[in-house]
Design a protein around this motif. Structure first.
Motif, PDB file in Angstrom:
ATOM      1  N   ASP A  41       0.866  -1.178   0.000  1.00 43.73           N
ATOM      2  CA  ASP A  41       0.000   0.000   0.000  1.00 43.73           C
ATOM      3  C   ASP A  41       0.902   1.227   0.000  1.00 43.73           C
ATOM      4  O   ASP A  41       1.805   1.342   0.830  1.00 43.73           O
ATOM      5  N   TYR A  42       0.655   2.135  -0.952  1.00 45.98           N
ATOM      6  CA  TYR A  42       1.447   3.358  -1.042  1.00 45.98           C
ATOM      7  C   TYR A  42       0.557   4.503  -1.494  1.00 45.98           C
ATOM      8  O   TYR A  42       0.065   4.504  -2.625  1.00 45.98           O
ATOM      9  N   GLU A  43       0.323   5.427  -0.601  1.00 47.23           N
ATOM     10  CA  GLU A  43      -0.461   6.629  -0.888  1.00 47.23           C
ATOM     11  C   GLU A  43      -1.790   6.313  -1.581  1.00 47.23           C
ATOM     12  O   GLU A  43      -2.143   6.922  -2.581  1.00 47.23           O
ATOM     13  N   GLY A  44      -2.513   5.336  -1.026  1.00 43.52           N
ATOM     14  CA  GLY A  44      -3.825   4.990  -1.546  1.00 43.52           C
ATOM     15  C   GLY A  44      -3.816   4.078  -2.754  1.00 43.52           C
ATOM     16  O   GLY A  44      -4.880   3.786  -3.304  1.00 43.52           O
ATOM     17  N   HIS A  45      -2.649   3.610  -3.181  1.00 40.00           N
ATOM     18  CA  HIS A  45      -2.538   2.717  -4.329  1.00 40.00           C
ATOM     19  C   HIS A  45      -1.854   1.427  -3.905  1.00 40.00           C
ATOM     20  O   HIS A  45      -1.144   1.385  -2.903  1.00 40.00           O
ATOM     21  N   ARG A  46      -2.044   0.386  -4.692  1.00 31.34           N
ATOM     22  CA  ARG A  46      -1.348  -0.873  -4.488  1.00 31.34           C
ATOM     23  C   ARG A  46      -0.253  -0.957  -5.545  1.00 31.34           C
ATOM     24  O   ARG A  46      -0.531  -0.771  -6.732  1.00 31.34           O
ATOM     25  N   CYS A  60       9.740   1.169   3.118  1.00 31.36           N
ATOM     26  CA  CYS A  60       8.665   0.183   3.089  1.00 31.36           C
ATOM     27  C   CYS A  60       8.766  -0.679   4.338  1.00 31.36           C
ATOM     28  O   CYS A  60       9.854  -1.125   4.709  1.00 31.36           O
ATOM     29  N   ASP A  69       3.487  -1.769   3.849  1.00 33.23           N
ATOM     30  CA  ASP A  69       3.136  -0.353   3.695  1.00 33.23           C
ATOM     31  C   ASP A  69       4.382   0.424   3.299  1.00 33.23           C
ATOM     32  O   ASP A  69       5.434   0.242   3.904  1.00 33.23           O
TER      33      ASP A  69
END
Length: 184
Positions: A41-46, A60, A69
């Protein structure tokens, strides 16, 4: 003679194939993943760290192989893990000791704890390829409890080194950029 269940399974399978939900590949299995690499998960994206790279993430955190994350900067990750440099005894003794939350093992892309940071805390061997970090570790810090060793396996001679806890190595020397697996 086919049973009603066999006919229904065959009809549903054909409908799914026609709808593009299944492929006709005889070697593919529903249990096989479509891709390799850890998904974070990164800033609302996968993002798939092995295939997509880290984008502009700096740190990470691997909670489990299925729960990763990523954060744009180290301070965000430190905050999420409850890390406070002012309460870190090793960091208080030396400003050269990089941030690594209590209970975690941190790998750094460059010597001196610089560059991207990949963090683990479970007793599991992880393939660093999955995290887009294979052969990229130059320094490490193990901030787990006393005696909770971590480990690195090195490409080339498959040598394994242990990472003392608590401990920090600012440069891996002959092992620089050779780690392909880590045990958190």
């Amino acid at each position: 003679m086919r049973t009603t269940h066999q006919r229904a399974t065959r009809i549903l399978g054909a409908a799914a194939l026609a709808a593009g939900l299944l492929t006709a590949s005889p070697t593919a299995s529903a249990a096989e993943p479509a891709t390799t690499g850890a998904v974070a998960d990164y800033e609302g994206h996968r993002i798939n760290l092995a295939q997509d790279g880290w984008r502009d993430a700096h740190t990470c955190v691997v909670h489990t192989p299925e729960a990763v994350d990523c954060y744009r900067d180290g301070a965000q990750a430190d905050h999420a893990l409850g890390y406070d440099r002012a309460a870190d005894p090793a960091a208080l003794r030396s400003a050269a000791v990089p941030a690594c939350a209590n209970g975690w093992l941190c790998l750094y892309e460059h010597a001196g704890g610089k560059g991207r940071r990949l963090i683990f805390n479970d007793e599991y061997w992880h393939n660093l390829y999955d995290y887009g970090f294979q052969n990229q570790t130059s320094s490490w810090r193990n901030n787990q409890r006393d005696g909770d060793f971590g480990g690195l396996r090195m490409s080339g001679d498959n040598r394994q080194i242990w990472l003392d806890a608590p401990g920090y190595v600012a440069y891996l020397g002959n092992y620089n950029d050779r780690a392909y697996m880590v045990h958190g």
